[in-house]
Motif scaffolding. Structure first.
Motif, PDB file in Angstrom:
ATOM      1  N   ASP A 159       0.853  -1.198   0.000  1.00 34.95           N
ATOM      2  CA  ASP A 159       0.000   0.000   0.000  1.00 34.95           C
ATOM      3  C   ASP A 159       0.882   1.238   0.000  1.00 34.95           C
ATOM      4  O   ASP A 159       1.602   1.513   0.972  1.00 34.95           O
ATOM      5  CB  ASP A 159      -0.917  -0.005   1.217  1.00 34.95           C
ATOM      6  CG  ASP A 159      -1.920  -1.150   1.181  1.00 34.95           C
ATOM      7  OD1 ASP A 159      -2.419  -1.450   0.085  1.00 34.95           O
ATOM      8  OD2 ASP A 159      -2.185  -1.752   2.239  1.00 34.95           O
ATOM      9  N   ILE A 161       1.445   5.552  -1.427  1.00 34.75           N
ATOM     10  CA  ILE A 161       0.820   6.825  -1.760  1.00 34.75           C
ATOM     11  C   ILE A 161       1.747   7.585  -2.700  1.00 34.75           C
ATOM     12  O   ILE A 161       2.955   7.701  -2.444  1.00 34.75           O
ATOM     13  CB  ILE A 161       0.557   7.669  -0.489  1.00 34.75           C
ATOM     14  CG1 ILE A 161      -0.484   6.996   0.406  1.00 34.75           C
ATOM     15  CG2 ILE A 161       0.102   9.087  -0.866  1.00 34.75           C
ATOM     16  CD1 ILE A 161      -1.883   6.990  -0.156  1.00 34.75           C
ATOM     17  N   LYS A 163       2.448  11.338  -4.372  1.00 34.44           N
ATOM     18  CA  LYS A 163       2.145  12.748  -4.165  1.00 34.44           C
ATOM     19  C   LYS A 163       2.889  13.589  -5.186  1.00 34.44           C
ATOM     20  O   LYS A 163       3.934  13.178  -5.704  1.00 34.44           O
ATOM     21  CB  LYS A 163       2.558  13.201  -2.749  1.00 34.44           C
ATOM     22  CG  LYS A 163       1.821  12.504  -1.617  1.00 34.44           C
ATOM     23  CD  LYS A 163       2.304  13.021  -0.268  1.00 34.44           C
ATOM     24  CE  LYS A 163       1.556  12.372   0.883  1.00 34.44           C
ATOM     25  NZ  LYS A 163       2.037  12.861   2.202  1.00 34.44           N
ATOM     26  N   ALA A 181      -3.200  13.472  -3.150  1.00 30.93           N
ATOM     27  CA  ALA A 181      -2.456  12.255  -2.847  1.00 30.93           C
ATOM     28  C   ALA A 181      -3.262  11.064  -3.360  1.00 30.93           C
ATOM     29  O   ALA A 181      -4.486  11.009  -3.212  1.00 30.93           O
ATOM     30  CB  ALA A 181      -2.230  12.140  -1.340  1.00 30.93           C
ATOM     31  N   THR A 182      -2.587  10.104  -3.981  1.00 28.55           N
ATOM     32  CA  THR A 182      -3.270   9.010  -4.664  1.00 28.55           C
ATOM     33  C   THR A 182      -2.734   7.666  -4.190  1.00 28.55           C
ATOM     34  O   THR A 182      -1.518   7.456  -4.127  1.00 28.55           O
ATOM     35  CB  THR A 182      -3.061   9.119  -6.186  1.00 28.55           C
ATOM     36  OG1 THR A 182      -3.515  10.403  -6.634  1.00 28.55           O
ATOM     37  CG2 THR A 182      -3.823   8.034  -6.923  1.00 28.55           C
ATOM     38  N   ALA A 183      -3.633   6.765  -3.848  1.00 30.64           N
ATOM     39  CA  ALA A 183      -3.235   5.409  -3.475  1.00 30.64           C
ATOM     40  C   ALA A 183      -2.799   4.658  -4.727  1.00 30.64           C
ATOM     41  O   ALA A 183      -3.485   4.679  -5.750  1.00 30.64           O
ATOM     42  CB  ALA A 183      -4.390   4.687  -2.792  1.00 30.64           C
ATOM     43  N   ARG A 204       1.997   3.972   2.727  1.00 35.04           N
ATOM     44  CA  ARG A 204       0.700   4.442   3.202  1.00 35.04           C
ATOM     45  C   ARG A 204       0.607   4.225   4.713  1.00 35.04           C
ATOM     46  O   ARG A 204       0.844   3.126   5.207  1.00 35.04           O
ATOM     47  CB  ARG A 204      -0.434   3.721   2.487  1.00 35.04           C
ATOM     48  CG  ARG A 204      -1.814   4.248   2.881  1.00 35.04           C
ATOM     49  CD  ARG A 204      -2.892   3.775   1.951  1.00 35.04           C
ATOM     50  NE  ARG A 204      -4.166   4.409   2.239  1.00 35.04           N
ATOM     51  CZ  ARG A 204      -5.208   4.405   1.435  1.00 35.04           C
ATOM     52  NH1 ARG A 204      -5.129   3.788   0.256  1.00 35.04           N
ATOM     53  NH2 ARG A 204      -6.331   5.008   1.758  1.00 35.04           N
ATOM     54  N   THR A 234      -7.839   9.253   2.217  1.00 37.61           N
ATOM     55  CA  THR A 234      -6.572   9.275   1.484  1.00 37.61           C
ATOM     56  C   THR A 234      -5.976  10.677   1.475  1.00 37.61           C
ATOM     57  O   THR A 234      -4.785  10.869   1.710  1.00 37.61           O
ATOM     58  CB  THR A 234      -6.778   8.778   0.043  1.00 37.61           C
ATOM     59  OG1 THR A 234      -7.245   7.428   0.078  1.00 37.61           O
ATOM     60  CG2 THR A 234      -5.475   8.839  -0.750  1.00 37.61           C
ATOM     61  N   ASP A 235      -6.797  11.689   1.190  1.00 38.68           N
ATOM     62  CA  ASP A 235      -6.356  13.085   1.184  1.00 38.68           C
ATOM     63  C   ASP A 235      -7.555  13.926   1.581  1.00 38.68           C
ATOM     64  O   ASP A 235      -8.512  14.051   0.808  1.00 38.68           O
ATOM     65  CB  ASP A 235      -5.855  13.481  -0.204  1.00 38.68           C
ATOM     66  CG  ASP A 235      -5.190  14.857  -0.222  1.00 38.68           C
ATOM     67  OD1 ASP A 235      -5.608  15.730   0.563  1.00 38.68           O
ATOM     68  OD2 ASP A 235      -4.262  15.066  -1.028  1.00 38.68           O
TER      69      ASP A 235
END
Length: 316
Positions: A159, A161, A163, A181-183, A204, A234-235
């Protein structure tokens, strides 16, 4: 008489709150937006062989300024009809003139000096400084080497992230979009596009909640932010409607480390973002040296604008 100067645009509600506090104490601030030059305001400055600059902007005499609140000035707007090359040159000349004159003001206090904001805005520097003062940061990879990135992902994934290093606004078909921010998963690092530029990848962090800490001089206002949607978890900036807030006490060790951070970066004001894990461990995400705070004051009653006004007034 010494004066407080607010540098920001006319639609800055946060600056309005600070100006209101100053005015209520009988010391209304000077206020200008450098972006009004040259179309809406003029600039005139003179220096002789003794003394400093005598500077007037838009009819405002800046010689007695003792404290400056640098918020959100706009970009210089040049007359229509200029070529792109001439416009870029004119904006560059205006920026250097204004920057040099503002840096020469006799002000004893800046919240914050623009050059300090600029240096503190680099995310790699933020993470380095956080570690240096004893804060915990997420394991982080920066670069475009897929092999090294995949090794990082094996060690700290799956997992992850992703950015950006700076906010990105894109207008498509009249709709403004931004990047959050994106997983991501490790296999996404194998995309050839990964090598095009520098990437910031982090482990993460499992969050119980997040905290925005707004530091004003020696004071700190900690607001707990609880997210109630997958996007906000997540953000939190991606879904403000799914957030709830409340003021909390800042742990003494975190407060002490943030003051060390402020001293290293020569900041007077900053907004810090943390995640707090289910085990109660605080993890540093980032520092915004000119971060937004008005919505937190609206939501919680945190006296941030009053603290800024009092700090400015102490030097006026």
């Amino acid at each position: 008489m010494s004066e407080v100067l607010i540098l920001s645009n006319d639609d800055d509600g946060s600056a309005d709150l600070v100006a209101q506090h100053l005015t209520e104490t009988g010391r209304p601030p000077l206020r200008l937006d450098p972006g009004d030059f040259p179309l809406e305001s003029g600039l005139s400055a003179t220096i002789l062989d003794s003394g400093g600059w005598r500077t007037t902007v838009g009819g405002i005499d800046l010689d007695q300024v003792s404290a400056v609140y640098y918020r959100r000035p706009t970009v210089f707007t040049m007359p229509e009809g200029m070529s792109n090359a001439d416009r870029d040159f004119a904006i560059g000349e205006a920026r250097r003139a204004f920057g040099g004159l503002l840096a020469s003001l006799p002000a004893r206090l800046w919240i914050n000096r623009p050059e300090h904001n600029a240096a503190a805005d680099y995310k790699p520097h933020q993470l380095h400084t956080a570690v240096a003062v004893g804060l915990t940061v997420p394991p982080t990879y920066i670069g475009n080497n897929r092999e090294d990135a995949l090794k990082f992902a094996v060690a700290f994934g799956p997992d992850l992230i992703a950015k950006t290093f700076q906010p990105r606004l894109v207008v498509e078909h009249g709709v403004t979009r931004t990047t959050w921010a994106t997983a991501i998963r490790p296999e996404q690092l194998e995309d050839p596009a990964f090598t095009v530029t520098a990437n910031l990848i982090q482990q993460r962090i499992e969050k119980d909640y997040e905290v925005r800490v707004t530091v004003v001089g020696a004071r700190a206002f900690a607001v707990r932010i609880d997210a109630h949607s997958p996007a906000a978890r997540t953000d939190f900036r991606s879904d403000y409607d799914a957030l709830t807030y409340r003021l909390i006490d800042l742990p003494e060790d975190i407060a002490r480390k943030l003051q060390s951070y402020m001293a290293r970066t020569r900041l007077v004001f900053a907004a810090f973002d943390f995640a707090v894990t289910p085990g109660g461990h605080w993890v540093f995400f980032e520092c915004n040296p000119n971060g937004q705070w008005g919505w937190l004051e609206d939501e919680t009653g945190a006296a941030i604008s009053q603290a800024i006004a009092e700090l400015l007034r102490s030097e006026a």
